[in-house]
Design a protein around this motif. Structure first.
Motif, PDB file in Angstrom:
ATOM      1  N   LEU B 289       9.216  -1.114   9.746  1.00 46.48           N
ATOM      2  CA  LEU B 289       9.596   0.242   9.940  1.00 46.48           C
ATOM      3  C   LEU B 289      10.761   0.287  10.982  1.00 46.48           C
ATOM      4  CD1 LEU B 289       6.284   2.275  10.693  1.00 46.48           C
ATOM      5  CD2 LEU B 289       7.631   2.229   8.797  1.00 46.48           C
ATOM      6  N   PRO B 290      11.693   1.206  10.473  1.00 51.39           N
ATOM      7  CA  PRO B 290      13.110   1.162  11.269  1.00 51.39           C
ATOM      8  C   PRO B 290      12.710   1.909  12.821  1.00 51.39           C
ATOM      9  CG  PRO B 290      13.016   2.919   9.707  1.00 51.39           C
ATOM     10  CD  PRO B 290      11.792   2.241   9.396  1.00 51.39           C
ATOM     11  N   ALA B 291      13.767   1.832  13.515  1.00 58.71           N
ATOM     12  CA  ALA B 291      13.657   2.361  15.011  1.00 58.71           C
ATOM     13  C   ALA B 291      13.329   3.859  14.972  1.00 58.71           C
ATOM     14  CB  ALA B 291      14.924   2.181  15.677  1.00 58.71           C
ATOM     15  N   ASP B 292      13.754   4.544  13.796  1.00 61.24           N
ATOM     16  CA  ASP B 292      13.499   6.079  13.941  1.00 61.24           C
ATOM     17  C   ASP B 292      12.182   6.366  13.760  1.00 61.24           C
ATOM     18  OD1 ASP B 292      13.172   5.895  11.403  1.00 61.24           O
ATOM     19  OD2 ASP B 292      15.351   6.687  10.718  1.00 61.24           O
ATOM     20  N   LYS B 293      11.218   5.552  13.385  1.00 59.41           N
ATOM     21  CA  LYS B 293       9.817   5.852  13.304  1.00 59.41           C
ATOM     22  C   LYS B 293       8.962   5.445  14.439  1.00 59.41           C
ATOM     23  CE  LYS B 293       9.317   6.494   8.571  1.00 59.41           C
ATOM     24  NZ  LYS B 293      10.360   7.308   8.211  1.00 59.41           N
ATOM     25  N   VAL B 294       9.744   5.398  15.520  1.00 58.85           N
ATOM     26  CA  VAL B 294       8.822   4.791  16.750  1.00 58.85           C
ATOM     27  C   VAL B 294       7.882   6.037  17.355  1.00 58.85           C
ATOM     28  CG1 VAL B 294      10.654   5.357  18.573  1.00 58.85           C
ATOM     29  CG2 VAL B 294       9.085   3.150  18.656  1.00 58.85           C
ATOM     30  N   ASP B 295       8.483   7.123  16.956  1.00 58.97           N
ATOM     31  CA  ASP B 295       7.414   8.260  17.364  1.00 58.97           C
ATOM     32  C   ASP B 295       6.108   8.774  16.837  1.00 58.97           C
ATOM     33  OD1 ASP B 295       8.777   9.264  19.871  1.00 58.97           O
ATOM     34  OD2 ASP B 295      10.502   9.326  18.646  1.00 58.97           O
ATOM     35  N   ILE B 296       6.066   7.830  15.694  1.00 59.02           N
ATOM     36  CA  ILE B 296       4.616   8.050  15.066  1.00 59.02           C
ATOM     37  C   ILE B 296       3.570   7.691  15.847  1.00 59.02           C
ATOM     38  CG2 ILE B 296       5.853   8.127  12.732  1.00 59.02           C
ATOM     39  CD1 ILE B 296       4.633   5.302  12.524  1.00 59.02           C
ATOM     40  N   GLY B 297       2.343   8.021  15.304  1.00 60.29           N
ATOM     41  CA  GLY B 297       1.034   7.560  16.189  1.00 60.29           C
ATOM     42  C   GLY B 297       0.751   6.256  15.669  1.00 60.29           C
ATOM     43  N   SER B 298      -0.436   5.578  16.275  1.00 60.18           N
ATOM     44  CA  SER B 298      -0.604   4.374  15.814  1.00 60.18           C
ATOM     45  C   SER B 298      -2.029   4.438  15.251  1.00 60.18           C
ATOM     46  CB  SER B 298      -0.860   3.246  17.129  1.00 60.18           C
ATOM     47  OG  SER B 298      -1.707   3.983  17.945  1.00 60.18           O
ATOM     48  N   ASP B 299      -2.140   5.644  14.563  1.00 57.08           N
ATOM     49  CA  ASP B 299      -3.553   5.701  13.724  1.00 57.08           C
ATOM     50  C   ASP B 299      -3.456   5.370  12.515  1.00 57.08           C
ATOM     51  OD1 ASP B 299      -2.135   8.337  14.165  1.00 57.08           O
ATOM     52  OD2 ASP B 299      -3.446   8.820  12.596  1.00 57.08           O
ATOM     53  N   PHE B 300      -4.526   4.811  11.674  1.00 57.71           N
ATOM     54  CA  PHE B 300      -4.249   4.564  10.246  1.00 57.71           C
ATOM     55  C   PHE B 300      -3.693   5.415   9.529  1.00 57.71           C
ATOM     56  CE2 PHE B 300      -8.130   2.248  11.755  1.00 57.71           C
ATOM     57  CZ  PHE B 300      -7.981   0.949  11.223  1.00 57.71           C
ATOM     58  N   GLU B 301      -3.828   6.758   9.745  1.00 56.99           N
ATOM     59  CA  GLU B 301      -3.184   7.797   8.626  1.00 56.99           C
ATOM     60  C   GLU B 301      -1.839   7.974   9.121  1.00 56.99           C
ATOM     61  OE1 GLU B 301      -6.141   8.346  10.306  1.00 56.99           O
ATOM     62  OE2 GLU B 301      -7.049   7.807   8.585  1.00 56.99           O
ATOM     63  N   SER B 302      -1.333   8.070  10.204  1.00 60.15           N
ATOM     64  CA  SER B 302       0.097   8.249  10.677  1.00 60.15           C
ATOM     65  C   SER B 302       0.979   7.204   9.901  1.00 60.15           C
ATOM     66  CB  SER B 302       0.099   8.463  11.916  1.00 60.15           C
ATOM     67  OG  SER B 302      -0.548   9.600  12.453  1.00 60.15           O
ATOM     68  N   VAL B 303       0.449   5.972  10.392  1.00 56.44           N
ATOM     69  CA  VAL B 303       1.122   4.574   9.899  1.00 56.44           C
ATOM     70  C   VAL B 303       1.172   4.632   8.424  1.00 56.44           C
ATOM     71  CG1 VAL B 303       1.374   2.282  10.138  1.00 56.44           C
ATOM     72  CG2 VAL B 303       0.408   3.386  11.867  1.00 56.44           C
ATOM     73  N   ALA B 304       0.363   4.910   7.827  1.00 56.71           N
ATOM     74  CA  ALA B 304       0.515   4.967   6.160  1.00 56.71           C
ATOM     75  C   ALA B 304       1.239   5.878   5.829  1.00 56.71           C
ATOM     76  CB  ALA B 304      -1.093   5.371   5.815  1.00 56.71           C
ATOM     77  N   GLU B 305       1.375   7.026   6.535  1.00 55.77           N
ATOM     78  CA  GLU B 305       2.405   8.154   5.974  1.00 55.77           C
ATOM     79  C   GLU B 305       3.872   7.774   6.260  1.00 55.77           C
ATOM     80  OE1 GLU B 305       2.970  12.875   7.536  1.00 55.77           O
ATOM     81  OE2 GLU B 305       0.749  11.968   7.384  1.00 55.77           O
ATOM     82  N   ALA B 306       3.772   6.947   7.010  1.00 55.94           N
ATOM     83  CA  ALA B 306       5.201   6.594   7.454  1.00 55.94           C
ATOM     84  C   ALA B 306       5.776   5.388   6.475  1.00 55.94           C
ATOM     85  CB  ALA B 306       5.299   6.174   9.059  1.00 55.94           C
ATOM     86  N   GLY B 307       4.669   4.893   5.770  1.00 57.02           N
ATOM     87  CA  GLY B 307       4.965   4.077   4.851  1.00 57.02           C
ATOM     88  C   GLY B 307       4.646   2.768   5.023  1.00 57.02           C
ATOM     89  N   SER B 308       3.846   2.483   6.085  1.00 53.57           N
ATOM     90  CA  SER B 308       3.403   1.216   6.547  1.00 53.57           C
ATOM     91  C   SER B 308       1.884   0.887   6.665  1.00 53.57           C
ATOM     92  CB  SER B 308       4.082   0.553   7.634  1.00 53.57           C
ATOM     93  OG  SER B 308       3.768  -0.583   7.940  1.00 53.57           O
ATOM     94  N   MET B 309       1.274  -0.019   7.238  1.00 51.42           N
ATOM     95  CA  MET B 309      -0.043  -0.026   7.533  1.00 51.42           C
ATOM     96  C   MET B 309      -0.279  -0.559   9.080  1.00 51.42           C
ATOM     97  SD  MET B 309      -1.322  -2.207   4.157  1.00 51.42           S
ATOM     98  CE  MET B 309      -0.243  -3.688   4.420  1.00 51.42           C
ATOM     99  N   LEU B 310      -1.545   0.083   9.519  1.00 45.83           N
ATOM    100  CA  LEU B 310      -1.864  -0.361  10.964  1.00 45.83           C
ATOM    101  C   LEU B 310      -2.410  -1.979  10.716  1.00 45.83           C
ATOM    102  CD1 LEU B 310      -2.003   0.420  13.781  1.00 45.83           C
ATOM    103  CD2 LEU B 310      -4.561   1.163  13.114  1.00 45.83           C
ATOM    104  N   GLY B 311      -3.030  -2.336   9.792  1.00 49.47           N
ATOM    105  CA  GLY B 311      -3.483  -3.727   9.757  1.00 49.47           C
ATOM    106  C   GLY B 311      -4.112  -4.002  10.828  1.00 49.47           C
ATOM    107  N   SER B 312      -4.087  -4.910  11.543  1.00 50.27           N
ATOM    108  CA  SER B 312      -4.723  -5.716  12.558  1.00 50.27           C
ATOM    109  C   SER B 312      -4.038  -5.343  13.888  1.00 50.27           C
ATOM    110  CB  SER B 312      -4.791  -7.287  12.736  1.00 50.27           C
ATOM    111  OG  SER B 312      -3.303  -7.736  12.507  1.00 50.27           O
ATOM    112  N   GLY B 313      -3.056  -4.598  13.938  1.00 49.98           N
ATOM    113  CA  GLY B 313      -2.624  -4.144  15.247  1.00 49.98           C
ATOM    114  C   GLY B 313      -1.334  -5.269  15.830  1.00 49.98           C
TER     115      GLY B 313
END
Lengths: 174, 437
Positions: B289-313
């Motif tokens: 994820l690029p730097a401008d996504k740094v304000d998203i929450g670290s929950d499974f849903e928010s990370v998925a919405e931003a186009g990535s995965m929370l995976g193993s953290g």
């Protein structure tokens, strides 16, 4: 860090590992392993570890003995041994240096360590120094990225390394 | 937030059973032994606990898949293979509080009706395996691992099984093959391990952090656990932060904490006060994820919405100086090396993709290379391989090209013509020689 220095591996020369027998001490350990699993085959990885700890590496003779002990074919055991990168199928040096080259370590300067190690020891990845002291291997992520860069020497992790600490460390390993 | 999984960090002798007892350890186990197994599963379902190894599957639901009436032994496997680049939280749990993990394993085994559990720990974690051996011996002395655990009639034992250097063995079916004494090559699913797992018996494979959460859920209740984090991503989560931050390490936060807070407050910001360029939120196989996504929450849903995965953290942070072509090459070298070789799209695709990116980085890129990479990413992912390792190297390709395509194109535009000596077609793998693969 006050870490105790890593002990060298006892590497048995190939000519002594052409034919291998398990002594009573090893048989006791093997039986202890076997009771943990419902099948003998499941003891394969633990038994290979046991052999590598004793002899330093897995020779074709060791493979044959392990196969016979567990009722498997030598080809099958060789197939398993070669799948896992930590089983050494050639006699290594007394100290196996495994340097992590994956992203987090590279972001923290592992590349410089690699260049320094190669220049200092005069060997490339996969080679052993002429005096039999060091074998250099590049490994994928060692799972300690918070303390990057990391070097594993035999069983021990050395973390947060830089060139000076590395030199000091290697000079202490005889 | 008060530390939960890491509550013993900093306590002297935190690994000993005496210290664990002082902190109320093994009380959850005593509580559970008087309960029905179904009650335990219900409590874990209520907590909303989701697998911490990467997939995020609800743990209680997974346990519920085990056919209880099948007259076969059941097995629990604790996955301590921890091999996703950027992830090192399970190592921390084992080093800080091994008894918390053991208690979690015993309770979970009780819930699914298993009497034997294996801890599959990666071969490199030798000292961690020794720590666990010591803890298991202590637990046996105290009757927690016994043919008759605390006189409850429940039989339980735990064995350690060391891996030997194979990333793929973190995948649950490859792990099962590896315990059975085979090459770690994943199996086709179905059948799922919950029905046909290790030794042909019903098996649950859970991550270290997942199992370590269980005693806390039993102690304080599923509702308490569910009150931490967000509505669908409950509980505390360990993040392994590495790369260009001032204070890398393992940190425990409620799920949903923003990445800005983790990177800038908890980890002290970017090393050398440089600018953040990008971050990988959940271990190297998750899209960057690029730097401008740094304000998203670290929950499974928010990370998925931003186009990535929370995976193993496994949060990997990169500053403005990082060359993205170089970074992708590094990741592909990992996956090309770790492909088990079973499926052609993954075995060949990872090598070819590495070859293409390496040539771009060396200044010999070709105009069609970006399309070639995207084509490889298409044919090696999304169901074209037995296990998700195909996706694991295709997602980085796709996301690096989506976010930083201009860097790849710039490198290709400034490419030199090929030197007269032909470049090797297949990448030469440095490294293992005859020592391994």
């Amino acid at each position: 860090m006050g870490q105790q220095l890593t002990a060298p591996i006892t590497v048995t020369p190939p000519e002594q590992l052409r034919e291998v027998r398990f002594d009573d001490v090893m048989e006791t350990s093997i039986n202890e392993i076997l009771v943990r699993y419902p099948t003998a085959q499941a003891a394969l990885l633990p038994l290979l570890w046991l052999c590598q700890e004793k002899w330093g590496w897995i020779s074709p003779g060791v493979t044959a003995a392990v196969a016979e002990r567990l009722g498997l074919s030598p080809a099958f055991v060789e197939g398993v041994t070669s799948f896992y990168t930590m089983f050494l199928r050639r006699p290594p040096g007394r100290y196996v240096l495994q340097v992590c080259t994956t992203l987090s370590c590279q972001l923290c300067g592992a590349g410089g360590l690699v260049d320094h190690l190669k220049a200092k020891l005069g060997i490339e990845f996969g080679e052993t120094s002429a005096d039999g002291r060091f074998t250099l291997i590049d490994v994928q992520c060692l799972g300690a990225c918070g303390e990057a860069p990391i070097l594993q020497i035999n069983n021990d992790y050395y973390t947060d390394l830089d060139v000076e600490r590395l030199d000091e460390l290697l000079d202490g390993l005889k | 937030m008060e530390p939960i999984l890491l509550r013993a960090r900093g306590t002297p002798n935190s690994r000993s059973i005496v210290t664990y007892h002082e902190a109320g350890g093994y009380e959850s186990l005593r509580k559970v032994l008087g309960l029905q197994a179904e009650t335990v599963i219900e409590e874990v379902k209520k907590s909303g606990l989701r697998g911490r190894g990467g997939a995020g599957f609800p743990t209680g639901v997974k346990w519920g898949f085990v056919p209880r009436d099948l007259p076969k032994p059941k097995y629990l496997i604790c996955n301590a293979d921890e091999s996703e680049p950027g992830t090192f939280k399970d190592r921390e749990i084992i080093r800080v509080d091994p008894h918390m993990l053991l208690e979690g394993i015993i309770i979970s085994s009780y819930a699914i009706g298993a009497h034997v559990a294996y801890i599959y720990i990666r071969g490199e974690f030798y000292s961690e395996a020794v720590i666990l051996e010591t803890a298991i011996a202590e637990a046996r002395e105290h009757g927690y691992l016994d043919p008759n655990v605390l006189n409850s009639g429940f039989a339980m034992d735990i064995h350690i099984h060391r891996g030997a250097g194979a990333y793929i063995c973190g995948e649950e079916t490859a792990l099962i093959e590896s315990i059975e004494g085979k090459r770690g090559q994943p199996r086709l699913k179905p059948p799922f391990p919950a029905v046909v797992g290790v030794f042909g018996c019903p098996t649950v494979v859970n991550n270290v952090e997942t199992l370590a959460s269980v005693p806390h859920i039993i102690e304080r209740g599923g509702e308490w656990y569910a009150s931490i984090g967000t509505e669908r991503s409950t509980g505390p989560k360990l993040f392994s932060v590495s790369g260009h931050v001032k204070k890398p390490g393992v940190y425990e936060v409620p799920l949903g904490t923003t990445f800005r807070e983790i990177i800038y407050e908890i980890c002290g910001g970017i090393r050398g006060d440089k600018q953040l360029k990008a971050f990988i939120p959940g271990g190297s196989s998750c899209p960057i994820l690029p730097a401008d996504k740094v304000d998203i929450g670290s929950d499974f849903e928010s990370v998925a919405e931003a186009g990535s995965m929370l995976g193993s953290g496994g949060l990997i942070v990169m500053d403005e100086t990082v060359d993205m072509v170089w970074a992708l090459e590094n990741l592909l070298a990992f996956y090309a090396h770790e492909s088990c070789g079973q499926c052609t799209p993954c075995r060949e695709g990872a090598d070819w993709a590495l070859d293409v990116v390496r040539r771009i980085r060396r200044g010999y890129g070709r105009p069609e290379d970006v399309d070639t990479l995207l084509r490889i990413a298409r044919f090696a992912s999304q169901g074209m391989t037995i296990c998700p390792l195909g996706d694991a190297f295709c997602e980085p390709i796709r996301s690096f090209l989506a976010q930083f395509r201009h860097e790849f194109e710039a490198a290709i535009e400034s490419a030199r013509p090929l030197p007269p000596k032909k470049q090797p077609v297949l990448p030469v793998r440095p490294g293992h020689g005859d020592f391994g693969l």
